[in-house]
Design a protein around this motif. Structure first.
Motif, PDB file in Angstrom:
ATOM      1  N   ASN A  83      -0.445  -7.544   1.736  1.00 29.57           N
ATOM      2  CA  ASN A  83      -1.312  -7.409   2.907  1.00 29.57           C
ATOM      3  C   ASN A  83      -0.720  -8.147   4.108  1.00 29.57           C
ATOM      4  N   GLU A  84      -0.120  -9.290   3.865  1.00 30.82           N
ATOM      5  CA  GLU A  84       0.548 -10.022   4.935  1.00 30.82           C
ATOM      6  C   GLU A  84       1.736  -9.233   5.477  1.00 30.82           C
ATOM      7  N   PHE A  85       2.466  -8.564   4.595  1.00 27.66           N
ATOM      8  CA  PHE A  85       3.602  -7.743   5.006  1.00 27.66           C
ATOM      9  C   PHE A  85       3.149  -6.610   5.926  1.00 27.66           C
ATOM     10  N   PHE A  86       2.097  -5.907   5.535  1.00 29.08           N
ATOM     11  CA  PHE A  86       1.605  -4.817   6.369  1.00 29.08           C
ATOM     12  C   PHE A  86       1.038  -5.335   7.689  1.00 29.08           C
ATOM     13  N   ALA A  87       0.428  -6.513   7.658  1.00 31.38           N
ATOM     14  CA  ALA A  87      -0.104  -7.090   8.892  1.00 31.38           C
ATOM     15  C   ALA A  87       1.021  -7.421   9.861  1.00 31.38           C
ATOM     16  N   ARG A  88       2.147  -7.952   9.351  1.00 31.59           N
ATOM     17  CA  ARG A  88       3.287  -8.247  10.221  1.00 31.59           C
ATOM     18  C   ARG A  88       3.876  -6.975  10.807  1.00 31.59           C
ATOM     19  N   ALA A  89       3.728  -5.880  10.105  1.00 34.44           N
ATOM     20  CA  ALA A  89       4.225  -4.603  10.598  1.00 34.44           C
ATOM     21  C   ALA A  89       3.237  -3.921  11.529  1.00 34.44           C
ATOM     22  N   GLY A  90       2.130  -4.597  11.854  1.00 31.61           N
ATOM     23  CA  GLY A  90       1.147  -4.028  12.758  1.00 31.61           C
ATOM     24  C   GLY A  90       0.174  -3.069  12.105  1.00 31.61           C
ATOM     25  N   ILE A  91       0.025  -3.137  10.775  1.00 32.66           N
ATOM     26  CA  ILE A  91      -0.841  -2.231  10.032  1.00 32.66           C
ATOM     27  C   ILE A  91      -2.036  -3.003   9.481  1.00 32.66           C
ATOM     28  N   THR A  92      -3.224  -2.575   9.835  1.00 30.31           N
ATOM     29  CA  THR A  92      -4.454  -3.158   9.296  1.00 30.31           C
ATOM     30  C   THR A  92      -4.933  -2.301   8.133  1.00 30.31           C
ATOM     31  N   VAL A  93      -4.960  -2.865   6.951  1.00 29.05           N
ATOM     32  CA  VAL A  93      -5.309  -2.115   5.750  1.00 29.05           C
ATOM     33  C   VAL A  93      -6.825  -1.978   5.655  1.00 29.05           C
ATOM     34  N   LYS A  94      -7.283  -0.744   5.443  1.00 26.24           N
ATOM     35  CA  LYS A  94      -8.707  -0.479   5.317  1.00 26.24           C
ATOM     36  C   LYS A  94      -9.115  -0.161   3.874  1.00 26.24           C
ATOM     37  N   ARG A  95      -8.275   0.583   3.168  1.00 24.33           N
ATOM     38  CA  ARG A  95      -8.605   0.965   1.794  1.00 24.33           C
ATOM     39  C   ARG A  95      -7.368   0.870   0.925  1.00 24.33           C
ATOM     40  N   VAL A  96      -7.600   0.589  -0.361  1.00 21.44           N
ATOM     41  CA  VAL A  96      -6.530   0.510  -1.351  1.00 21.44           C
ATOM     42  C   VAL A  96      -6.902   1.406  -2.524  1.00 21.44           C
ATOM     43  N   LEU A  97      -5.949   2.202  -2.984  1.00 22.45           N
ATOM     44  CA  LEU A  97      -6.154   3.103  -4.112  1.00 22.45           C
ATOM     45  C   LEU A  97      -5.285   2.663  -5.274  1.00 22.45           C
TER      46      LEU A  97
ATOM     47  N   PRO B 208      -3.129  10.834 -12.647  1.00 21.68           N
ATOM     48  CA  PRO B 208      -2.173  10.030 -11.880  1.00 21.68           C
ATOM     49  C   PRO B 208      -1.727  10.696 -10.594  1.00 21.68           C
ATOM     50  N   GLN B 209      -1.855  12.041 -10.496  1.00 19.58           N
ATOM     51  CA  GLN B 209      -1.415  12.709  -9.280  1.00 19.58           C
ATOM     52  C   GLN B 209      -2.239  12.308  -8.068  1.00 19.58           C
ATOM     53  N   THR B 210      -3.467  11.785  -8.281  1.00 22.42           N
ATOM     54  CA  THR B 210      -4.262  11.306  -7.157  1.00 22.42           C
ATOM     55  C   THR B 210      -3.555  10.155  -6.451  1.00 22.42           C
ATOM     56  N   ASN B 211      -2.831   9.365  -7.206  1.00 24.51           N
ATOM     57  CA  ASN B 211      -2.053   8.254  -6.656  1.00 24.51           C
ATOM     58  C   ASN B 211      -0.586   8.665  -6.527  1.00 24.51           C
ATOM     59  N   GLY B 212      -0.385   9.931  -6.175  1.00 23.34           N
ATOM     60  CA  GLY B 212       0.938  10.534  -6.270  1.00 23.34           C
ATOM     61  C   GLY B 212       1.990   9.940  -5.362  1.00 23.34           C
ATOM     62  N   LYS B 213       1.616   9.385  -4.216  1.00 22.39           N
ATOM     63  CA  LYS B 213       2.636   8.879  -3.294  1.00 22.39           C
ATOM     64  C   LYS B 213       3.348   7.653  -3.868  1.00 22.39           C
ATOM     65  N   VAL B 214       2.605   6.771  -4.523  1.00 30.08           N
ATOM     66  CA  VAL B 214       3.272   5.623  -5.130  1.00 30.08           C
ATOM     67  C   VAL B 214       3.961   6.035  -6.433  1.00 30.08           C
ATOM     68  N   GLU B 215       3.427   7.042  -7.128  1.00 32.73           N
ATOM     69  CA  GLU B 215       4.106   7.557  -8.316  1.00 32.73           C
ATOM     70  C   GLU B 215       5.448   8.166  -7.934  1.00 32.73           C
ATOM     71  N   ARG B 216       5.502   8.848  -6.798  1.00 29.39           N
ATOM     72  CA  ARG B 216       6.772   9.400  -6.324  1.00 29.39           C
ATOM     73  C   ARG B 216       7.720   8.291  -5.906  1.00 29.39           C
ATOM     74  N   PHE B 217       7.186   7.218  -5.351  1.00 24.99           N
ATOM     75  CA  PHE B 217       8.021   6.059  -5.025  1.00 24.99           C
ATOM     76  C   PHE B 217       8.630   5.472  -6.289  1.00 24.99           C
ATOM     77  N   ASN B 218       7.836   5.406  -7.377  1.00 28.18           N
ATOM     78  CA  ASN B 218       8.362   4.898  -8.644  1.00 28.18           C
ATOM     79  C   ASN B 218       9.530   5.751  -9.134  1.00 28.18           C
ATOM     80  N   ARG B 219       9.390   7.040  -9.047  1.00 28.31           N
ATOM     81  CA  ARG B 219      10.465   7.927  -9.489  1.00 28.31           C
ATOM     82  C   ARG B 219      11.707   7.774  -8.613  1.00 28.31           C
ATOM     83  N   THR B 220      11.498   7.626  -7.312  1.00 29.41           N
ATOM     84  CA  THR B 220      12.637   7.477  -6.400  1.00 29.41           C
ATOM     85  C   THR B 220      13.399   6.200  -6.679  1.00 29.41           C
ATOM     86  N   LEU B 221      12.708   5.090  -6.914  1.00 30.63           N
ATOM     87  CA  LEU B 221      13.415   3.832  -7.163  1.00 30.63           C
ATOM     88  C   LEU B 221      14.179   3.875  -8.488  1.00 30.63           C
ATOM     89  N   LEU B 222      13.662   4.630  -9.470  1.00 31.27           N
ATOM     90  CA  LEU B 222      14.412   4.777 -10.718  1.00 31.27           C
ATOM     91  C   LEU B 222      15.700   5.549 -10.486  1.00 31.27           C
TER      92      LEU B 222
END
Length: 327
Positions: A206-220, A251-265
């Motif tokens: 959350n601190e990282f996103f705040a430094r980037a100018g992003i205010t987090v409203k929801r987390v999935l 898991p496809q509902t959380n698909g953007k982070v699942e795709r990030f997991n595949r990319t980092l692998l």
């Protein structure tokens, strides 16, 4: 649209035809002048006589009749198997005793969606979404990854030798947070997935996103035990963040982070044979920096994760985002 190597455009054909029909040029002379064969010159001259300027346009190369086309009954069987069983061309071809290329052409002809674009449970096209602004939704997940034993694993030593060294190497847990709109990612390699570890990770994220100018409203998140715990609930409540969880077995509902997991692998964890776990971990910050700032994303029309095109990314914005990325 004419072929890139075609010697005549529609204007060139009209000029050639008028030279032959109206000016009385011999076919061979006209063909030499426009650098085509006499047969080609005759074809365009005949079309001009019959149709005028309208005859100079390209015609479809599709045949008027296709006697060897797959029968309609067979096409219906192919479509029925695809809809009911959700099989690919190879399996359908084996069942119906057809050539896989034939099945693929039929599926393409009727514009049936690719299996990758369909929901496995309902066979309906996947409805993709993206929030309109950064911070409206952050996808969070944990990726469990086996450690590399000292000296390397099977990718370095081979399958047989790697089996002798893999026992006791343990696991690493990659805690990841990806912004739904910009795909900006924050990630840490941590020793476990306990509730205290997950809560502390989110505080830093959350601190990282705040430094980037992003205010987090929801987390999935998914329904992991650490995301159902009181520490996780309290750390989100303290920041005024709404917590959403995916439906079980979706898991496809959380698909953007699942795709990030595949990319980092693909691009970091298994991109090359590492000799030690520490060597792989040392390469992670540089890869994450590349992911956030330099690697284009097809979902963002080729832009990087910060939502800026590399050519138009100002130095002020670049510094603001790079400052937030651990080096």
């Amino acid at each position: 649209m004419p072929h890139r190597n075609a010697p005549l455009t529609e204007t060139g054909r009209l000029r050639l035809a008028r030279c032959v029909v109206e000016d009385g040029w011999p076919l061979r002379r006209a063909a030499e002048r426009f650098q085509v064969s006499p047969t080609t010159a005759k074809r365009w001259a005949d079309r001009y006589r019959a149709l005028g300027e309208a005859g100079m346009t390209d015609r479809s190369s599709r045949p008027h009749h296709s006697p060897r086309r797959t029968p309609t009954r067979t096409e219906r069987r192919i479509i029925k198997v695809r809809v009911l069983r959700r099989w690919g061309p190879a399996r359908i071809a084996y069942l119906l005793r057809l050539n896989p290329a034939t099945v693929h052409r039929v599926l393409t002809r009727y514009r049936l969606a690719r299996l990758a674009h369909l929901d496995r449970a309902t066979s309906r096209p996947i409805r993709r979404y993206e929030h309109s602004a950064p911070g409206e939704l952050i996808h969070v997940d944990i990726k469990k990854l086996g450690n590399i034993p000292d000296g390397g694993g099977h990718k370095t030593l081979g399958r047989q030798a790697g089996r002798k060294t893999r026992s006791g190497a343990g696991y690493s847990y990659l805690h990841n947070a990806v912004d739904d709109h910009s795909r900006l990612a924050y990630s840490e390699i941590l020793p476990d997935e306990r509730k205290e570890t997950a809560a502390a990770f989110w505080t830093r994220a959350n601190e990282f996103f705040a430094r980037a100018g992003i205010t987090v409203k929801r987390v999935l998140t998914d329904n992991g035990s650490c995301y159902k715990s009181h520490p996780w609930r309290d750390v989100l409540a303290a920041a005024g963040i709404t917590h959403k969880r995916t439906r079980p077995y979706r898991p496809q509902t959380n698909g953007k982070v699942e795709r990030f997991n595949r990319t980092l692998l693909d691009e970091w964890a298994y991109a090359r044979p590492y000799r030690t776990e520490q060597e792989r971990r040392d390469a992670y910050p540089a890869w994450l920096h590349t992911y956030n700032h330099h690697r284009g994303h097809t979902a963002l029309a080729g832009m990087n994760r910060c939502g800026f095109d590399r050519d138009s990314f100002s130095w002020k914005d670049r510094f603001r985002y790079e400052e937030a990325i651990p080096q």
